[in-house]
Design a protein around this motif. Structure first.
Motif, PDB file in Angstrom:
ATOM      1  N   TYR A 196     -34.734  77.220   8.689  1.00  0.00           N
ATOM      2  CA  TYR A 196     -33.881  77.236   9.874  1.00  0.00           C
ATOM      3  C   TYR A 196     -34.665  76.637  11.040  1.00  0.00           C
ATOM      4  O   TYR A 196     -35.702  77.174  11.453  1.00  0.00           O
ATOM      5  N   THR A 197     -34.214  75.516  11.571  1.00  0.00           N
ATOM      6  CA  THR A 197     -35.019  74.759  12.532  1.00  0.00           C
ATOM      7  C   THR A 197     -35.301  75.512  13.832  1.00  0.00           C
ATOM      8  O   THR A 197     -36.288  75.219  14.505  1.00  0.00           O
ATOM      9  N   LYS A 198     -34.467  76.496  14.174  1.00  0.00           N
ATOM     10  CA  LYS A 198     -34.683  77.237  15.420  1.00  0.00           C
ATOM     11  C   LYS A 198     -35.608  78.431  15.223  1.00  0.00           C
ATOM     12  O   LYS A 198     -35.873  79.178  16.163  1.00  0.00           O
ATOM     13  N   ASN A 199     -36.092  78.636  14.011  1.00  0.00           N
ATOM     14  CA  ASN A 199     -37.064  79.689  13.731  1.00  0.00           C
ATOM     15  C   ASN A 199     -38.460  79.153  14.049  1.00  0.00           C
ATOM     16  O   ASN A 199     -38.921  78.203  13.414  1.00  0.00           O
ATOM     17  N   PRO A 200     -39.164  79.734  15.036  1.00  0.00           N
ATOM     18  CA  PRO A 200     -40.491  79.201  15.401  1.00  0.00           C
ATOM     19  C   PRO A 200     -41.520  79.341  14.284  1.00  0.00           C
ATOM     20  O   PRO A 200     -42.566  78.713  14.319  1.00  0.00           O
ATOM     21  N   TYR A 201     -41.217  80.184  13.286  1.00  0.00           N
ATOM     22  CA  TYR A 201     -42.144  80.376  12.167  1.00  0.00           C
ATOM     23  C   TYR A 201     -41.632  79.685  10.907  1.00  0.00           C
ATOM     24  O   TYR A 201     -42.040  80.013   9.801  1.00  0.00           O
ATOM     25  N   SER A 202     -40.742  78.731  11.095  1.00  0.00           N
ATOM     26  CA  SER A 202     -40.167  78.036   9.940  1.00  0.00           C
ATOM     27  C   SER A 202     -41.190  77.098   9.316  1.00  0.00           C
ATOM     28  O   SER A 202     -42.272  76.863   9.855  1.00  0.00           O
ATOM     29  N   LEU A 203     -40.797  76.534   8.206  1.00  0.00           N
ATOM     30  CA  LEU A 203     -41.635  75.564   7.502  1.00  0.00           C
ATOM     31  C   LEU A 203     -41.477  74.169   8.111  1.00  0.00           C
ATOM     32  O   LEU A 203     -42.153  73.233   7.701  1.00  0.00           O
ATOM     33  N   CYS A 204     -40.603  74.068   9.110  1.00  0.00           N
ATOM     34  CA  CYS A 204     -40.205  72.758   9.619  1.00  0.00           C
ATOM     35  C   CYS A 204     -41.314  72.007  10.348  1.00  0.00           C
ATOM     36  O   CYS A 204     -41.185  70.807  10.599  1.00  0.00           O
ATOM     37  N   CYS A 262     -37.389  69.523   7.534  1.00  0.00           N
ATOM     38  CA  CYS A 262     -36.138  70.293   7.481  1.00  0.00           C
ATOM     39  C   CYS A 262     -34.999  69.452   8.063  1.00  0.00           C
ATOM     40  O   CYS A 262     -35.220  68.568   8.883  1.00  0.00           O
ATOM     41  N   SER A 263     -33.792  69.781   7.681  1.00  0.00           N
ATOM     42  CA  SER A 263     -32.620  69.109   8.226  1.00  0.00           C
ATOM     43  C   SER A 263     -31.838  70.094   9.090  1.00  0.00           C
ATOM     44  O   SER A 263     -31.584  71.222   8.676  1.00  0.00           O
ATOM     45  N   SER A 264     -31.466  69.646  10.293  1.00  0.00           N
ATOM     46  CA  SER A 264     -30.694  70.520  11.183  1.00  0.00           C
ATOM     47  C   SER A 264     -29.322  70.837  10.591  1.00  0.00           C
ATOM     48  O   SER A 264     -28.667  71.798  10.994  1.00  0.00           O
ATOM     49  N   LYS A 265     -28.882  70.033   9.618  1.00  0.00           N
ATOM     50  CA  LYS A 265     -27.604  70.303   8.953  1.00  0.00           C
ATOM     51  C   LYS A 265     -27.652  71.634   8.213  1.00  0.00           C
ATOM     52  O   LYS A 265     -26.616  72.261   7.977  1.00  0.00           O
TER      53      LYS A 265
END
Length: 201
Positions: A80-88, A93-96
Protein backbone atom coordinates in the motif's frame (compact mmCIF):
# COMPACT_ATOMS: atom_id res chain seq x y z
CA UNK A 1 17.14 -26.28 19.13
CA UNK A 2 15.40 -28.32 16.45
CA UNK A 3 12.10 -27.62 14.74
CA UNK A 4 10.63 -30.88 13.42
CA UNK A 5 8.63 -30.37 10.25
CA UNK A 6 5.71 -32.72 9.81
CA UNK A 7 3.95 -33.52 6.52
CA UNK A 8 1.80 -30.42 6.96
CA UNK A 9 3.21 -28.11 9.66
CA UNK A 10 1.18 -25.37 11.29
CA UNK A 11 2.12 -21.76 10.61
CA UNK A 12 3.31 -21.33 14.21
CA UNK A 13 6.12 -23.82 13.45
CA UNK A 14 7.44 -21.38 10.89
CA UNK A 15 6.96 -18.37 13.17
CA UNK A 16 8.80 -20.19 15.94
CA UNK A 17 11.72 -20.96 13.63
CA UNK A 18 11.70 -17.37 12.35
CA UNK A 19 11.81 -15.94 15.88
CA UNK A 20 14.95 -18.00 16.53
CA UNK A 21 16.52 -16.82 13.22
CA UNK A 22 16.31 -20.29 11.67
CA UNK A 23 15.40 -18.80 8.29
CA UNK A 24 15.79 -21.90 6.15
CA UNK A 25 13.49 -23.91 8.42
CA UNK A 26 10.97 -21.07 8.49
CA UNK A 27 11.14 -20.83 4.70
CA UNK A 28 10.51 -24.56 4.40
CA UNK A 29 7.40 -24.39 6.60
CA UNK A 30 5.96 -21.28 4.94
CA UNK A 31 6.71 -22.58 1.42
CA UNK A 32 4.93 -25.85 2.11
CA UNK A 33 1.86 -24.09 3.50
CA UNK A 34 1.88 -21.46 0.73
CA UNK A 35 1.88 -24.18 -1.91
CA UNK A 36 -1.32 -25.47 -0.30
CA UNK A 37 -2.95 -22.05 -0.75
CA UNK A 38 -2.26 -20.47 2.67
CA UNK A 39 -2.06 -16.73 1.91
CA UNK A 40 -0.77 -15.78 5.35
CA UNK A 41 2.05 -18.33 5.06
CA UNK A 42 2.93 -16.74 1.72
CA UNK A 43 3.06 -13.35 3.49
CA UNK A 44 5.45 -14.74 6.10
CA UNK A 45 7.53 -16.31 3.36
CA UNK A 46 8.00 -12.80 1.96
CA UNK A 47 9.11 -11.57 5.39
CA UNK A 48 11.53 -14.48 5.67
CA UNK A 49 13.02 -13.61 2.28
CA UNK A 50 13.54 -10.03 3.46
CA UNK A 51 15.26 -11.16 6.65
CA UNK A 52 17.46 -13.65 4.81
CA UNK A 53 18.79 -10.81 2.67
CA UNK A 54 20.97 -11.14 -0.40
CA UNK A 55 19.29 -11.98 -3.69
CA UNK A 56 16.24 -13.34 -1.85
CA UNK A 57 15.44 -9.85 -0.61
CA UNK A 58 14.93 -8.84 -4.24
CA UNK A 59 12.28 -11.56 -4.60
CA UNK A 60 10.35 -10.51 -1.47
CA UNK A 61 8.17 -8.07 -3.43
CA UNK A 62 6.99 -10.81 -5.77
CA UNK A 63 6.19 -13.02 -2.79
CA UNK A 64 4.19 -10.23 -1.10
CA UNK A 65 2.32 -9.58 -4.34
CA UNK A 66 1.40 -13.28 -4.56
CA UNK A 67 0.20 -13.23 -0.94
CA UNK A 68 -1.78 -10.04 -1.58
CA UNK A 69 -3.45 -11.54 -4.64
CA UNK A 70 -4.27 -14.60 -2.54
CA UNK A 71 -6.10 -12.26 -0.13
CA UNK A 72 -3.74 -11.68 2.80
CA UNK A 73 -4.52 -8.25 4.35
CA UNK A 74 -1.00 -7.70 5.71
CA UNK A 75 0.62 -8.42 2.36
CA UNK A 76 -1.72 -5.86 0.80
CA UNK A 77 -0.66 -3.33 3.43
CA UNK A 78 3.02 -3.95 2.66
CA UNK A 79 2.28 -2.91 -0.95
CA UNK A 80 0.00 0.00 0.00
CA UNK A 81 1.81 3.11 -1.23
CA UNK A 82 0.52 5.35 1.58
CA UNK A 83 1.98 3.03 4.23
CA UNK A 84 5.29 4.62 5.36
CA UNK A 85 6.57 1.13 6.24
CA UNK A 86 5.62 -0.40 2.91
CA UNK A 87 7.95 -2.25 0.59
CA UNK A 88 7.49 0.53 -1.95
CA UNK A 89 10.78 2.23 -1.11
CA UNK A 90 12.69 -0.78 -2.46
CA UNK A 91 10.17 -2.44 -4.75
CA UNK A 92 8.10 -0.89 -7.60
CA UNK A 93 4.61 -0.79 -6.09
CA UNK A 94 1.69 0.36 -8.21
CA UNK A 95 -0.72 2.99 -6.89
CA UNK A 96 -3.46 1.01 -8.68
CA UNK A 97 -3.09 -1.56 -5.92
CA UNK A 98 -4.26 0.93 -3.26
CA UNK A 99 -7.91 1.13 -4.31
CA UNK A 100 -7.98 -2.61 -4.99
CA UNK A 101 -6.62 -3.30 -1.51
CA UNK A 102 -9.23 -1.07 0.15
CA UNK A 103 -12.02 -2.80 -1.76
CA UNK A 104 -10.78 -6.22 -0.63
CA UNK A 105 -10.26 -5.10 2.99
CA UNK A 106 -13.82 -3.76 3.15
CA UNK A 107 -15.22 -7.02 1.81
CA UNK A 108 -13.08 -9.12 4.14
CA UNK A 109 -13.98 -6.94 7.13
CA UNK A 110 -17.69 -7.50 6.47
CA UNK A 111 -16.93 -11.23 6.37
CA UNK A 112 -15.36 -11.04 9.85
CA UNK A 113 -11.65 -10.77 9.02
CA UNK A 114 -10.09 -8.83 11.91
CA UNK A 115 -6.81 -8.24 10.10
CA UNK A 116 -8.66 -6.56 7.23
CA UNK A 117 -10.61 -4.39 9.68
CA UNK A 118 -7.36 -3.35 11.34
CA UNK A 119 -5.78 -2.62 7.95
CA UNK A 120 -8.69 -0.24 7.27
CA UNK A 121 -8.01 1.44 10.62
CA UNK A 122 -4.32 1.88 9.76
CA UNK A 123 -5.34 3.32 6.40
CA UNK A 124 -7.69 5.80 8.07
CA UNK A 125 -4.89 6.86 10.43
CA UNK A 126 -2.89 8.04 7.40
CA UNK A 127 -5.58 10.39 6.11
CA UNK A 128 -5.59 14.17 6.37
CA UNK A 129 -9.10 14.15 7.89
CA UNK A 130 -7.99 11.86 10.73
CA UNK A 131 -5.16 14.22 11.65
CA UNK A 132 -7.52 17.22 11.62
CA UNK A 133 -10.13 15.53 13.84
CA UNK A 134 -7.76 13.32 15.86
CA UNK A 135 -8.63 14.58 19.34
CA UNK A 136 -12.23 15.73 18.80
CA UNK A 137 -14.78 13.74 20.86
CA UNK A 138 -16.37 10.99 18.81
CA UNK A 139 -14.03 11.60 15.89
CA UNK A 140 -10.48 10.69 14.82
CA UNK A 141 -8.89 8.50 17.46
CA UNK A 142 -12.20 7.35 18.98
CA UNK A 143 -13.30 6.02 15.60
CA UNK A 144 -10.00 4.21 15.15
CA UNK A 145 -10.31 2.70 18.62
CA UNK A 146 -13.77 1.39 17.71
CA UNK A 147 -12.37 -0.16 14.55
CA UNK A 148 -9.52 -1.71 16.53
CA UNK A 149 -11.97 -3.13 19.07
CA UNK A 150 -14.07 -4.59 16.25
CA UNK A 151 -10.89 -6.08 14.83
CA UNK A 152 -10.06 -7.66 18.19
CA UNK A 153 -13.54 -9.19 18.49
CA UNK A 154 -13.11 -10.54 14.97
CA UNK A 155 -10.06 -12.44 16.17
CA UNK A 156 -7.07 -10.19 15.49
CA UNK A 157 -5.10 -10.26 18.76
CA UNK A 158 -2.67 -7.53 17.71
CA UNK A 159 -5.48 -4.99 18.04
CA UNK A 160 -5.25 -5.48 21.82
CA UNK A 161 -1.74 -3.99 21.80
CA UNK A 162 -2.96 -1.01 19.77
CA UNK A 163 -5.88 -0.42 22.15
CA UNK A 164 -3.64 -0.75 25.20
CA UNK A 165 -1.16 1.77 23.79
CA UNK A 166 -3.95 4.33 23.49
CA UNK A 167 -5.59 3.77 26.88
CA UNK A 168 -3.85 1.40 29.28
CA UNK A 169 -6.40 1.30 32.11
CA UNK A 170 -9.47 0.99 29.87
CA UNK A 171 -7.98 -1.64 27.58
CA UNK A 172 -5.84 -3.74 29.91
CA UNK A 173 -8.50 -6.47 29.80
CA UNK A 174 -8.01 -6.92 26.05
CA UNK A 175 -4.26 -7.24 26.44
CA UNK A 176 -4.75 -9.86 29.16
CA UNK A 177 -7.17 -11.74 26.90
CA UNK A 178 -4.66 -11.62 24.04
CA UNK A 179 -2.00 -13.07 26.36
CA UNK A 180 -4.41 -15.84 27.38
CA UNK A 181 -4.86 -16.52 23.66
CA UNK A 182 -1.07 -17.01 23.44
CA UNK A 183 -0.38 -13.79 21.53
CA UNK A 184 3.31 -13.45 22.39
CA UNK A 185 3.68 -9.63 22.04
CA UNK A 186 1.00 -9.23 24.73
CA UNK A 187 3.25 -10.99 27.25
CA UNK A 188 6.00 -8.42 26.85
CA UNK A 189 3.57 -5.51 27.15
CA UNK A 190 2.05 -6.97 30.31
CA UNK A 191 5.47 -7.62 31.87
CA UNK A 192 6.50 -3.98 31.33
CA UNK A 193 3.14 -2.70 32.58
CA UNK A 194 3.21 -4.70 35.83
CA UNK A 195 6.89 -3.97 36.40
CA UNK A 196 6.22 -0.24 36.06
CA UNK A 197 3.29 -0.48 38.48
CA UNK A 198 5.47 -2.30 41.02
CA UNK A 199 8.14 0.38 40.68
CA UNK A 200 5.61 3.11 41.47
CA UNK A 201 4.40 1.37 44.64
Amino acid sequence: MSFPIRAMPAIHNGLDALSHHHYQKAEQVFSQLAEQGDAHAMYWLGNTYQLEGGMKRLDAGEIFLKAANMGDPWAMYRLYTKNPYSLCTVWPCSSKWDSKAVEIWERQSKQGNGKATFALALRKARTFWYNVTKWLPGMGQEKLNKMALKSFHQGYQGAAVYLFNHNKSANLKYLIQAAKNNFIPAYGKLAIYYNDKKTLL
